[in-house]
Design a protein around this motif. Structure first.
Motif, PDB file in Angstrom:
ATOM      1  N   ARG A 198     -10.024  -1.597  -5.915  1.00  0.00           N
ATOM      2  CA  ARG A 198     -10.305  -2.409  -7.109  1.00  0.00           C
ATOM      3  C   ARG A 198      -9.195  -3.422  -7.396  1.00  0.00           C
ATOM      4  O   ARG A 198      -9.428  -4.449  -8.038  1.00  0.00           O
ATOM      5  CB  ARG A 198     -10.502  -1.509  -8.320  1.00  0.00           C
ATOM      6  N   ASP A 199      -7.966  -3.145  -6.920  1.00  0.00           N
ATOM      7  CA  ASP A 199      -6.835  -4.038  -7.193  1.00  0.00           C
ATOM      8  C   ASP A 199      -6.573  -5.014  -6.051  1.00  0.00           C
ATOM      9  O   ASP A 199      -5.451  -5.481  -5.857  1.00  0.00           O
ATOM     10  CB  ASP A 199      -5.568  -3.216  -7.462  1.00  0.00           C
ATOM     11  N   THR A 200      -7.612  -5.338  -5.273  1.00  0.00           N
ATOM     12  CA  THR A 200      -7.479  -6.304  -4.183  1.00  0.00           C
ATOM     13  C   THR A 200      -7.590  -7.718  -4.750  1.00  0.00           C
ATOM     14  O   THR A 200      -8.580  -8.063  -5.399  1.00  0.00           O
ATOM     15  CB  THR A 200      -8.575  -6.099  -3.131  1.00  0.00           C
ATOM     16  N   ARG A 201      -6.587  -8.551  -4.472  1.00  0.00           N
ATOM     17  CA  ARG A 201      -6.622  -9.939  -4.955  1.00  0.00           C
ATOM     18  C   ARG A 201      -7.474 -10.786  -4.022  1.00  0.00           C
ATOM     19  O   ARG A 201      -7.246 -10.806  -2.812  1.00  0.00           O
ATOM     20  CB  ARG A 201      -5.207 -10.514  -5.070  1.00  0.00           C
ATOM     21  N   VAL A 202      -8.444 -11.481  -4.590  1.00  0.00           N
ATOM     22  CA  VAL A 202      -9.402 -12.265  -3.811  1.00  0.00           C
ATOM     23  C   VAL A 202      -9.742 -13.555  -4.554  1.00  0.00           C
ATOM     24  O   VAL A 202      -9.337 -13.762  -5.705  1.00  0.00           O
ATOM     25  CB  VAL A 202     -10.721 -11.484  -3.560  1.00  0.00           C
ATOM     26  N   GLU A 203     -10.512 -14.406  -3.895  1.00  0.00           N
ATOM     27  CA  GLU A 203     -11.074 -15.590  -4.540  1.00  0.00           C
ATOM     28  C   GLU A 203     -12.419 -15.202  -5.160  1.00  0.00           C
ATOM     29  O   GLU A 203     -13.334 -14.788  -4.461  1.00  0.00           O
ATOM     30  CB  GLU A 203     -11.279 -16.712  -3.522  1.00  0.00           C
ATOM     31  N   ILE A 204     -12.524 -15.324  -6.484  1.00  0.00           N
ATOM     32  CA  ILE A 204     -13.787 -15.081  -7.175  1.00  0.00           C
ATOM     33  C   ILE A 204     -14.441 -16.440  -7.407  1.00  0.00           C
ATOM     34  O   ILE A 204     -13.833 -17.333  -8.001  1.00  0.00           O
ATOM     35  CB  ILE A 204     -13.562 -14.352  -8.515  1.00  0.00           C
ATOM     36  N   PRO A 205     -15.667 -16.639  -6.925  1.00  0.00           N
ATOM     37  CA  PRO A 205     -16.293 -17.972  -7.024  1.00  0.00           C
ATOM     38  C   PRO A 205     -16.764 -18.289  -8.434  1.00  0.00           C
ATOM     39  O   PRO A 205     -16.720 -17.448  -9.341  1.00  0.00           O
ATOM     40  CB  PRO A 205     -17.474 -17.862  -6.066  1.00  0.00           C
ATOM     41  N   ILE A 258      -7.912 -10.063  -9.160  1.00  0.00           N
ATOM     42  CA  ILE A 258      -8.291  -8.824  -8.485  1.00  0.00           C
ATOM     43  C   ILE A 258      -9.803  -8.659  -8.568  1.00  0.00           C
ATOM     44  O   ILE A 258     -10.454  -9.084  -9.524  1.00  0.00           O
ATOM     45  CB  ILE A 258      -7.550  -7.599  -9.050  1.00  0.00           C
ATOM     46  N   ILE A 259     -10.363  -8.025  -7.537  1.00  0.00           N
ATOM     47  CA  ILE A 259     -11.808  -8.050  -7.323  1.00  0.00           C
ATOM     48  C   ILE A 259     -12.596  -7.320  -8.403  1.00  0.00           C
ATOM     49  O   ILE A 259     -13.749  -7.664  -8.664  1.00  0.00           O
ATOM     50  CB  ILE A 259     -12.146  -7.479  -5.926  1.00  0.00           C
ATOM     51  N   ASN A 260     -11.990  -6.355  -9.100  1.00  0.00           N
ATOM     52  CA  ASN A 260     -12.784  -5.631 -10.097  1.00  0.00           C
ATOM     53  C   ASN A 260     -13.100  -6.491 -11.322  1.00  0.00           C
ATOM     54  O   ASN A 260     -13.992  -6.175 -12.095  1.00  0.00           O
ATOM     55  CB  ASN A 260     -12.125  -4.305 -10.490  1.00  0.00           C
ATOM     56  N   GLN A 300     -19.561 -11.603  -0.589  1.00  0.00           N
ATOM     57  CA  GLN A 300     -20.113 -12.441   0.478  1.00  0.00           C
ATOM     58  C   GLN A 300     -19.120 -13.509   0.910  1.00  0.00           C
ATOM     59  O   GLN A 300     -18.978 -13.795   2.106  1.00  0.00           O
ATOM     60  CB  GLN A 300     -21.426 -13.084   0.008  1.00  0.00           C
ATOM     61  N   ASN A 301     -18.423 -14.122  -0.052  1.00  0.00           N
ATOM     62  CA  ASN A 301     -17.460 -15.153   0.298  1.00  0.00           C
ATOM     63  C   ASN A 301     -16.264 -14.573   1.046  1.00  0.00           C
ATOM     64  O   ASN A 301     -15.705 -15.214   1.940  1.00  0.00           O
ATOM     65  CB  ASN A 301     -16.979 -15.885  -0.962  1.00  0.00           C
ATOM     66  N   LEU A 302     -15.869 -13.361   0.680  1.00  0.00           N
ATOM     67  CA  LEU A 302     -14.735 -12.722   1.343  1.00  0.00           C
ATOM     68  C   LEU A 302     -15.082 -12.291   2.759  1.00  0.00           C
ATOM     69  O   LEU A 302     -14.297 -12.461   3.689  1.00  0.00           O
ATOM     70  CB  LEU A 302     -14.280 -11.502   0.524  1.00  0.00           C
ATOM     71  N   THR A 303     -16.277 -11.737   2.935  1.00  0.00           N
ATOM     72  CA  THR A 303     -16.625 -11.088   4.202  1.00  0.00           C
ATOM     73  C   THR A 303     -17.512 -11.923   5.114  1.00  0.00           C
ATOM     74  O   THR A 303     -17.619 -11.632   6.302  1.00  0.00           O
ATOM     75  CB  THR A 303     -17.380  -9.771   3.911  1.00  0.00           C
ATOM     76  N   THR A 360      -4.873 -18.493   3.694  1.00  0.00           N
ATOM     77  CA  THR A 360      -5.417 -17.166   3.402  1.00  0.00           C
ATOM     78  C   THR A 360      -4.774 -16.651   2.125  1.00  0.00           C
ATOM     79  O   THR A 360      -3.893 -17.295   1.548  1.00  0.00           O
ATOM     80  CB  THR A 360      -5.136 -16.167   4.543  1.00  0.00           C
ATOM     81  N   SER A 361      -5.204 -15.478   1.672  1.00  0.00           N
ATOM     82  CA  SER A 361      -4.629 -14.912   0.458  1.00  0.00           C
ATOM     83  C   SER A 361      -3.173 -14.500   0.652  1.00  0.00           C
ATOM     84  O   SER A 361      -2.440 -14.314  -0.316  1.00  0.00           O
ATOM     85  CB  SER A 361      -5.452 -13.711  -0.007  1.00  0.00           C
ATOM     86  N   THR A 362      -2.744 -14.370   1.911  1.00  0.00           N
ATOM     87  CA  THR A 362      -1.363 -13.961   2.178  1.00  0.00           C
ATOM     88  C   THR A 362      -0.536 -15.025   2.896  1.00  0.00           C
ATOM     89  O   THR A 362       0.673 -14.892   2.993  1.00  0.00           O
ATOM     90  CB  THR A 362      -1.344 -12.683   3.044  1.00  0.00           C
ATOM     91  N   GLN A 363      -1.177 -16.082   3.403  1.00  0.00           N
ATOM     92  CA  GLN A 363      -0.472 -17.095   4.179  1.00  0.00           C
ATOM     93  C   GLN A 363      -0.783 -18.493   3.669  1.00  0.00           C
ATOM     94  O   GLN A 363      -1.911 -18.802   3.276  1.00  0.00           O
ATOM     95  CB  GLN A 363      -0.882 -17.008   5.657  1.00  0.00           C
TER      96      GLN A 363
END
Length: 534
Positions: free
Chosen positions: A146-153, A170-172, A188-191, A411-414
């Motif tokens: 739940r604490d994964t940082r991602v791009e939320i559209p 974070i994704i939650n 869908q955007n992440l994967t 990327t989220s890390t680079q």
């Protein structure tokens, strides 16, 4: 002569073939009339019984349908494409399971505590993607912490119409920015995996379902008590002794919510996977689908507990889905967690682990089993082997074809690789595409390099560009987001002038840090973090 019930010809007592004459005194005529009246009466009663039963069944069916809450499949910007059928015409299915921490009812407040959060938009504390293979012989489950940082559209709340701008968080939080349809779009955007359906359950729903199932076996290696500590407030309240326990109701919810006692949110996912595997084994052993009483209890609980995307919002569709899941043997079910690393921006968060996370998603997109216990899956349909391997001729000469190159290596890390679009556009110029130019737009992010074209007449041109750069034809996509042939250089191509050759994942070849658990493994047991032992 008359016809007996067995169909044989018989001779009556008078010895002739004519039989008795009809009339009031004739024994045969009276008995026939009585039989006919009895048959008419029986048929009438039977008709009433059948119609009554059917009516009751129909009313109960409508009752179950009325229990189901439905919502929009996707409420956010997302471009994932559906999987193509394999050679046998079979298509995989992907379902997003969401566990909501909603406190917007008395029952959820009582179970989840935190009354101060009542009325707040719910967060998605549990998120799992269930992948059902095209042949329905294997299944893979991937959790994202739940604490994964991602791009939320960008998302639009279907209930209020309120629009939320894209954000990095974070994704939650995605659930609070447009409901489960926004969480689906984020996944869908992440994967780049097309997700067919979503299902969501809250605290009260978990308890209701756990009771309907009748109990699930779980195991701990030490006594556990997930309680508030001086430096760690909160806790699920889970308390049990060492060994295996059959849990249901509130205790099942406590197990699924426990985090501190296991040591981390990542280990909570492992405990949830153990519970789900045990639940599946339990349901299979009980032959639920052949036990009408049990099936009705489960149907009642499920329709009251689950909220689902609208395209599966009926009892029949949910039952059909359950029957498809039922066909997968437990030793072909693999539970995993997305490979992740600590977020460089916040030690309390994580981000996807680059190539390892990408490999997991690639295996799901290509329907490669997470286990090695099956046969090689049938290949996806293509126009022909020769067409897949060979790019068609360009419809425009290379030196007259306009090509745009974009840098999406961030990327989220680079950070993005500087000058990447400029460098690849120069490579194309050297290969004869003299009108290739680079797009200086910043902030683009793509996991995989892709060549897009807007209309069918430019497909051949796009393929010729891909061939010149060594990009596989599977990465050539039609898209209305571009006005001409466009090369988007993704994070999978950060160096070099020729696209790096990609190895094809093999069945069972999942990353070592995906924490995989097989569905038939009954020996799994959770270790308890020392401060929560008693």
């Amino acid at each position: 002569m008359s016809l007996s019930p067995q169909g044989r010809h018989t001779t009556d007592d008078h010895g002739s073939g004519g039989g008795p004459r009809p009339g009031k005194g004739g024994r045969g005529g009276g008995s026939r009339r009585r039989r006919r009246r009895a048959l008419r009466w029986s048929a009438t009663v039977l008709s009433v019984v059948i119609l009554g039963t059917a009516g009751a069944g129909y009313l109960y069916y409508q009752h179950l349908n009325g229990n189901i809450r439905k919502g929009e499949r996707s409420s956010g910007d997302s471009k994932a494409q559906k999987s193509q059928p394999n050679a046998a015409g079979q298509t995989p299915m992907n379902i997003l399971l969401i566990g909501s921490d909603s406190r917007n009812s008395d029952a959820n407040v009582a179970l989840g505590g935190s009354r101060d959060n009542r009325g707040n938009p719910p967060l998605a504390d549990v998120e799992m993607l269930i992948h059902l293979s095209a042949d329905r012989k294997s299944a893979a489950v991937v959790s994202i912490p739940r604490d994964t940082r991602v791009e939320i559209p960008k998302c639009k709340d279907p209930a209020t119409g309120h629009e939320y701008p894209p954000t990095n968080a974070i994704i939650n939080e995605s659930l609070a920015r447009g409901g489960p349809g926004c969480t689906l779009a984020t996944w869908q955007n992440l994967t780049k995996v097309y997700i067919d359906h979503w299902m969501m359950i809250d605290f009260a729903g978990v308890v209701r379902m756990a009771d309907a199932i009748g109990g699930v076996d779980v195991c701990v290696n030490q006594n556990v008590w997930d309680r508030p500590l001086p430096k760690a407030p909160g806790g699920s309240g889970l308390k049990m002794t060492t060994g295996t326990h059959n849990i249901k109701g509130v205790q099942a919810l406590q197990w699924l919510r426990t985090r501190h006692a296991w040591g981390s949110d990542l280990l909570r996912a492992r405990a949830q996977h153990m519970y789900l595997n045990s639940m599946i084994r339990t349901l299979k052993s009980q032959n639920v689908f052949t036990d009408t009483g049990r099936l009705m209890n489960l149907a009642e609980a499920a329709t009251k507990s689950l909220q689902v995307s609208e395209e599966i919002g009926s009892v029949k569709k949910l039952y059909d889905l359950a029957m498809q899941l039922k066909t997968v043997p437990t030793n072909r079910i693999t539970m995993t967690t997305m490979p992740n690393v600590t977020d460089p921006q916040n030690d309390d968060h994580v981000v996807p682990d680059g190539a390892n996370a990408d490999k997991i998603w690639e295996m799901i997109r290509d329907d490669v089993p997470f286990d090695d216990k099956g046969t090689t899956p049938a290949p996806k349909k293509t126009t022909s082997t020769s067409q897949a391997a060979k790019a068609p001729s360009a419809t425009v000469a290379a030196d007259r074809l306009g090509v745009v190159v974009q840098n999406a290596t961030r990327t989220s890390t680079q950070a993005p690789v500087p000058r990447r679009a400029r460098d690849i556009s120069q490579v194309l110029v050297e290969k004869g595409f003299s009108r290739a130019v680079f797009d200086s737009t910043a902030g683009l992010s793509e996991d995989q390099t892709v060549v897009r074209y807007p209309s069918a007449d430019l497909e051949g041109d796009a393929r010729s560009v891909a061939k010149a750069l060594g990009i596989p034809m599977s990465a050539v996509k039609k898209s209305t987001d571009v006005s001409g042939v466009t090369v988007t250089v993704g994070s999978d191509w950060r160096t070099g002038s020729s696209y790096p050759k990609q190895s094809t994942p093999k069945p069972g070849d999942i990353p070592s840090n995906s924490d995989a658990i097989n569905g038939s493994d009954t020996g799994q047991c959770m270790d308890v973090y020392a401060p929560y032992r008693w």
